[in-house]
Design an enzyme around this catalytic site. Structure first.
Site, short mmCIF file in Angstrom:
data_model
loop_
_atom_site.label_atom_id
_atom_site.label_comp_id
_atom_site.label_asym_id
_atom_site.label_seq_id
_atom_site.Cartn_x
_atom_site.Cartn_y
_atom_site.Cartn_z
CB THR A 58 35.33 35.28 25.11
OG1 THR A 58 36.47 36.15 25.04
CG2 THR A 58 34.42 35.55 23.93
CG ASP A 88 36.64 37.88 32.48
OD1 ASP A 88 37.59 38.40 33.09
OD2 ASP A 88 35.57 37.52 33.02
NE ARG A 89 45.34 34.25 30.32
CZ ARG A 89 45.94 34.13 31.49
NH1 ARG A 89 45.37 34.61 32.59
NH2 ARG A 89 47.12 33.54 31.58
CE LYS A 90 37.79 37.69 36.64
NZ LYS A 90 36.93 37.06 35.60
CB ILE A 94 56.14 39.55 36.72
CG1 ILE A 94 56.60 38.38 35.85
CG2 ILE A 94 56.26 39.22 38.20
CD1 ILE A 94 58.09 38.11 35.92
O1 S5P Z 1 34.26 40.09 40.09
C1 S5P Z 1 33.94 39.52 39.07
C2 S5P Z 1 34.63 39.73 37.86
C3 S5P Z 1 34.19 39.09 36.71
S1 S5P Z 1 34.94 39.53 35.21
N1 S5P Z 1 32.89 38.67 39.06
C4 S5P Z 1 32.45 38.02 37.93
O2 S5P Z 1 31.46 37.27 38.01
N2 S5P Z 1 33.13 38.19 36.74
C5 S5P Z 1 32.74 37.46 35.50
O3 S5P Z 1 31.42 37.82 35.16
C6 S5P Z 1 32.76 35.94 35.64
O4 S5P Z 1 34.01 35.42 35.23
C7 S5P Z 1 31.64 35.51 34.70
O5 S5P Z 1 32.14 35.34 33.38
C8 S5P Z 1 30.67 36.68 34.71
C9 S5P Z 1 29.47 36.51 35.62
O6 S5P Z 1 28.67 35.46 35.19
P1 S5P Z 1 27.21 35.18 35.82
O7 S5P Z 1 26.79 33.92 35.14
O8 S5P Z 1 27.39 35.01 37.29
O9 S5P Z 1 26.36 36.37 35.46
#
Ligand code: S5P
Length: 256
Positions: A58, A88-90, A94
Site C-alpha cells: 500500500t 511502502d512508506r520509504k 533521523i
Molecule cells: O525502486 C522502487 C521502489 C519501489 S517500492 N521502484 C518502485 O517502483 N517502487 C514501488 O513499486 C512504487 O512506489 C510503486 O508502488 C511500485 C511500482 O508500480 P508499477 O505500477 O510501476 O508496477
C-alpha cells in the site's frame, strides 16, 4: 538453492518466517502494488486479487478518503485471503523522527503494516529508531538498496553499504527492495519492483523488467502495480503474473 519454506525455518524475525512460509504454502511470490486513490478501489483490489498474492503493498497516504475503517477492513481481507500488508512508506529521516512517523500521525503504520521500508541514506539510526517501535510488535523492515527508475543514485557501493546495515540488524531487517540478489543470507527477502510482462517504462523514469528477468536476477518477490491494476481484467492479469512468477521460482529451484 533453498526453498522459501526451508528459508523460513532459518529466520528469527516472525514476519520473515511467516512470509516465506506462506509463499510456499500458497504458491505465490507475487506482491500487488495497489496504487489506487480511493478506499473502495483499494478494498476491491485486496478482495479480488488477495487470493493470488503473498503481499499487498500500500501507499496509504494516496488514499483520498482514508479512515480507520479502511485499516480494519484491510486487516480482515489479509486474514481472509492469507497475505501480508506492506506499507511502502520509504522512511528517510533521523531515528527520532521516523519513530513518530511510524507510530503516530493519522496512519499509525506500526499498528497494522506487517512490513514497511526505509532508505538507508540516513544511516543506521533509522533502523534503530524503527526497530524500537516495530520489533516488539513482530514487524519486519525492508531496506531500499537499489531503486528501479532511470538515474537512481543507488549505485553498487550504496547497495553494498545498505547490505552491511542490514547484516547488523538481522533481527528486524528482513530484506531489500532491489533489482538483484545482494547477499547470500537466506533470511533476506529480495523484493523487486519495476516488473511487467511487456518490458519498457513509463514517461516518468520507471523501468520495467519481465518476471523472468527479475527472478533470474535474484527476486524472491515480484512487485507488480500497473501491469495488473491498469489491465482491462486485473484478476486475470494477476493470475498470469502469479503463474509466471511461480513457474520461474520452481524452475530455478529445480536447476540448483
Ligand atoms: O525502486 C522502487 C521502489 C519501489 S517500492 N521502484 C518502485 O517502483 N517502487 C514501488 O513499486 C512504487 O512506489 C510503486 O508502488 C511500485 C511500482 O508500480 P508499477 O505500477 O510501476 O508496477
Amino acid at each position: 538453492m533453498l526453498s522459501y519454506s526451508q528459508r523460513s525455518t532459518l529466520c528469527t524475525n516472525p514476519t520473515a518466517k511467516q512470509l516465506l512460509y506462506l509463499m510456499d504454502s500458497k504458491q505465490t511470490n507475487l506482491c500487488l502494488a495497489a496504487d489506487v486513490t480511493t478506499k473502495a478501489e483499494l478494498l476491491q483490489l485486496a478482495d479480488q486479487i488477495g487470493p493470488e498474492i503473498c503481499v499487498l503493498k500500500t501507499h496509504i497516504d494516496i488514499v483520498d478518503d482514508f479512515d480507520n475503517d479502511l485499516i480494519i477492513q484491510l486487516q480482515r481481507l489479509a486474514e481472509k485471503h492469507n497475505f501480508l500488508i506492506f506499507e511502502d512508506r520509504k522512511f528517510a529521516d533521523i531515528g527520532s523522527t521516523v519513530q513518530k512517523q511510524y507510530q503516530n500521525g493519522i496512519y499509525h503504520i506500526a499498528d497494522w503494516a506487517h512490513i514497511t521500508n526505509a532508505h538507508s541514506v540516513a544511516g543506521p539510526g533509522i533502523i534503530t529508531g524503527l526497530k524500537e517501535i516495530g520489533l516488539p510488535k513482530g514487524r519486519g523492515l525492508l531496506l531500499l538498496a537499489e531503486m528501479s527508475p532511470k538515474g537512481a543514485l543507488t549505485d553498487a557501493s550504496y547497495a553494498q553499504k545498505t547490505v552491511a546495515m542490514a547484516e547488523a540488524n538481522t533481527d528486524f531487517v528482513i530484506g531489500f527492495i532491489t533489482q538483484r540478489k545482494l547477499s547470500d543470507n537466506p533470511c533476506f527477502i529480495n523484493m523487486t519492483p519495476g516488473v511487467k510482462i511487456s518490458q519498457g517504462g513509463d514517461d516518468l523514469g520507471q523501468q520495467y523488467n519481465t518476471p523472468e528477468k527479475a527472478i533470474s536476477a535474484g527476486a524472491d518477490v515480484i512487485i507488480v502495480g500497473r501491469g495488473i491494476i491498469a489491465a482491462s481484467d486485473p484478476v486475470a492479469e494477476a493470475k498470469k503474473y502469479r503463474a509466471e512468477g511461480w513457474a520461474q521460482y520452481v524452475a530455478k529451484l529445480s536447476k540448483s
